[in-house]
Motif scaffolding. Structure first.
Motif, mmCIF file in Angstrom:
data_model
loop_
_atom_site.group_PDB
_atom_site.id
_atom_site.type_symbol
_atom_site.label_atom_id
_atom_site.label_comp_id
_atom_site.label_asym_id
_atom_site.label_seq_id
_atom_site.Cartn_x
_atom_site.Cartn_y
_atom_site.Cartn_z
ATOM 1 N N ALA A 143 -18.954 -23.577 5.381
ATOM 2 C CA ALA A 143 -20.350 -22.434 5.324
ATOM 3 C C ALA A 143 -20.752 -23.071 6.944
ATOM 4 N N HIS A 186 -25.769 -22.239 0.988
ATOM 5 C CA HIS A 186 -24.734 -23.141 0.391
ATOM 6 C C HIS A 186 -24.176 -22.368 -0.749
ATOM 7 N N LEU A 190 -20.691 -20.254 -1.345
ATOM 8 C CA LEU A 190 -19.299 -20.926 -2.192
ATOM 9 C C LEU A 190 -19.528 -19.052 -2.816
ATOM 10 N N ALA A 193 -16.395 -18.178 -0.277
ATOM 11 C CA ALA A 193 -15.531 -18.352 -1.258
ATOM 12 C C ALA A 193 -15.203 -17.689 -2.180
ATOM 13 N N THR A 212 -11.639 -29.579 -1.074
ATOM 14 C CA THR A 212 -12.219 -29.366 0.194
ATOM 15 C C THR A 212 -12.246 -31.346 0.453
ATOM 16 N N VAL A 225 -16.461 -24.964 2.115
ATOM 17 C CA VAL A 225 -15.858 -24.423 0.256
ATOM 18 C C VAL A 225 -14.659 -24.110 -0.252
#
Length: 270
Positions: A143, A186, A190, A193, A212, A225
């Motif tokens: 991130a 965030h 995600l 990801a 992680t 992430v």
């Protein structure tokens, strides 16, 4: 990681057999110049049934539970052992599919090693079929670094005029806004990801999402992430590396890729 198995009756207590990996076929010449764990004894092949283990004799006293705990606390020594182990595994893997064993897998002599490995032969055959013609790629997604916290309003000097009556409220509003931006950032990371993982799983025979690492380990790259491993056919290298390049452009994310590796993350699965 494991240490010495229990002592069978009459077993020598000075020399242990360290097992690096198991494979089907092995050219002994690839092991000739390898120092292994100690450099004092040769790295060699040990047949058990139709399979071959890559082994080395080591001093048993160096790999008792107590001795290994000491090694775990010594970062330099632990890294040295891990690199030596990986060097031997990689050399064996150059000859064909190879199942790496855990660091510090030892037995009380070649006979005990052969017996124990033979008992696990079905798992080795399954793992070798699974990884044949395939390699492992590691992918990490980070991130973006969070924006800095807003500065607190200055305190009023004694006897002087302080900040205006709305300064404290404005500071709290900025702080709440920053928290919302961090949460949104965030959440976006995600989703990125998941986008990366979905795209790469489509190219892989198998995949694993690993634990992680916190930002204290990753540093300025930001919060991690995604930490994933992908088992991919060796002839699909251009496809997966090209996919990662495209995903970097598409998402704008910091994506790290490493490999190809011996399939450590998949060799133990059945």
């Amino acid at each position: 990681m494991s240490t010495l198995d229990s002592d069978p009756p009459g077993a020598p207590d000075t020399i242990a057999t360290y097992v690096f990996a198991v494979c089907r076929e092995l050219d002994p010449a690839v092991l000739t110049a390898l120092p292994g764990l100690t450099g004092n004894t040769p790295v060699r092949a040990l047949r058990f049934g139709p399979l071959t283990a890559v082994v080395q004799h080591v001093e048993a006293a160096l790999f008792t539970a107590e001795a290994w705990q000491e090694r775990l606390s010594d970062e330099y020594e632990l890294e040295r052992c891990a690199r030596a182990h990986h060097q031997v595994v990689s050399a064996a893997a150059a000859c064909g599919p190879t199942v790496p064993l855990a660091l510090a897998t030892l037995y009380r002599g070649d006979e005990r090693a052969g017996q124990a490995l033979q008992e696990d032969a079905d798992r080795f055959h399954t793992a070798l079929r699974r990884i044949e013609g395939r390699v492992e790629w590691g992918v990490k997604v980070y991130a973006a670094t969070a924006p800095p916290a807003p500065a607190a309003p200055p305190l009023a000097p004694a006897g002087g005029s302080g900040p205006g009556p709305g300064a404290g409220r404005a500071y709290l509003d900025r702080k709440r806004g920053l928290q919302r931006r961090r949460e949104h950032q965030h959440d976006e990371a995600l989703r990125t990801a998941d986008t990366v993982d979905t795209a790469l799983r489509a190219l892989a025979a198998a995949s694993r999402r690993l634990r992680t690492h916190g930002q204290e380990s990753t540093g300025a790259r930001g919060a991690q992430v995604l930490n994933a491993a992908y088992l991919v056919a060796a002839d699909r290298t251009e496809e997966i590396t090209g996919a990662v390049r495209s995903l970097r452009r598409l998402t704008g994310a910091h994506i790290e890729m490493s490999g190809p590796w011996v399939p450590y993350s998949f060799a133990g699965e059945v």
